[in-house]
Design an enzyme around this catalytic site. Structure first.
Site, PDB file in Angstrom:
ATOM      1  N   ASP A  81       0.831  -1.202   0.000  1.00  0.00           N
ATOM      2  CA  ASP A  81       0.000   0.000   0.000  1.00  0.00           C
ATOM      3  C   ASP A  81       0.867   1.255   0.000  1.00  0.00           C
ATOM      4  O   ASP A  81       1.929   1.272   0.619  1.00  0.00           O
ATOM      5  CB  ASP A  81      -0.902  -0.019   1.240  1.00  0.00           C
ATOM      6  CG  ASP A  81      -2.053   0.962   1.141  1.00  0.00           C
ATOM      7  OD1 ASP A  81      -2.357   1.431   0.023  1.00  0.00           O
ATOM      8  OD2 ASP A  81      -2.657   1.257   2.189  1.00  0.00           O
ATOM      9  N   ASN A  97     -10.512  -2.872  -7.028  1.00  0.00           N
ATOM     10  CA  ASN A  97      -9.634  -1.916  -7.717  1.00  0.00           C
ATOM     11  C   ASN A  97     -10.091  -1.561  -9.127  1.00  0.00           C
ATOM     12  O   ASN A  97      -9.606  -0.580  -9.719  1.00  0.00           O
ATOM     13  CB  ASN A  97      -8.197  -2.458  -7.785  1.00  0.00           C
ATOM     14  CG  ASN A  97      -7.478  -2.403  -6.458  1.00  0.00           C
ATOM     15  OD1 ASN A  97      -6.519  -3.139  -6.219  1.00  0.00           O
ATOM     16  ND2 ASN A  97      -7.937  -1.545  -5.539  1.00  0.00           N
TER      17      ASN A  97
END
Length: 232
Positions: A16, A64
């Site tokens: 991340d 996503n």
């Protein structure tokens, strides 16, 4: 790597912070993803060198797809580029490349690269490098339940259920690392992480190097794993 012992068999990573890394430098998000891809290479080499047998990274979730189109296309392009360029190196390092997720739903070009990468490295055995792609922990559980129903099994045990997961022979992660300061698992390996040790770091993924990985391993070796039991 002085005093490094009790090596985890399986490390999972939520990579991340690529977007924030780029934004802090006034760059488009794609630059963060490209820099992040370089860290993957470094982390793979380090993991193999210290004796980790399974390394799983969360590359792209089912959620996503909601990101801007140009960002999704850039991520997919990087993935294909990585597979095409790095498979020979993985073979040389005896590292098997594997994918888990709803791979059949991916664009044909991506599926082709995934299949070719898995096929080319299937005889490698020093380490398994698993890419969670179009992946969701909830989706994996639902898919496993549907497979179990289709198989005709009833009153299944945990061990039975495990056989219907995307990679049945994969051991549960000993350590899960998440970068960027977020402290949640974001729908990643929900079934497998029941007794996993979590390690959260403020470091953004493009800045996560061997030294940062080593910090996570030192922290892991300092913990006493109980698996729900009271140790005496």
């Amino acid at each position: 790597m002085e005093n490094l012992y009790k090596i985890p068999e399986h490390v999972a990573i939520i990579m991340d912070g690529n977007g924030r890394w780029a934004r802090r430098r006034g760059l488009p998000r794609v630059f963060g993803h490209r820099e992040g891809a370089k860290r993957v290479e470094e982390v793979i080499d380090f993991a193999r060198d210290v004796g980790i047998k399974w390394l799983t990274v969360f590359a792209f979730s089912t959620e996503n797809w909601g990101r801007p189109k140009e960002e999704v296309e850039a991520i997919m392009s990087l993935l294909v580029e990585y597979i095409n360029k790095k498979v020979p190196e993985l073979i040389k390092r005896d590292i098997r490349l594997r994918f888990m997720g709803r791979i059949d739903e991916l664009p044909e070009m991506i599926k082709k690269s995934v299949e070719e990468g898995e096929e080319a490295t299937k005889e490698c055995g020093s380490m398994n490098f698993v890419v969670a792609l179009n992946y969701s922990g909830k989706a994996e559980i639902i898919d496993a339940v549907n497979k179990a129903i289709k198989s005709g099994k009833q009153n299944i045990t945990e061990e039975d259920f495990k056989q219907f997961l995307y990679i049945p022979e994969m051991p549960e992660p000993d350590l899960l690392i998440r970068t960027s300061g977020e402290e949640r698992i974001s729908n990643f390996m929900l079934w497998q992480t029941a007794y996993t040790e979590f390690y959260f770091t403020e470091t953004l993924w493009p800045d996560f190097n061997r030294e940062e990985f080593l910090k996570a391993l030192y922290e892991y070796q300092s913990r006493e794993r109980r698996f729900g039991k009271v140790l005496t």
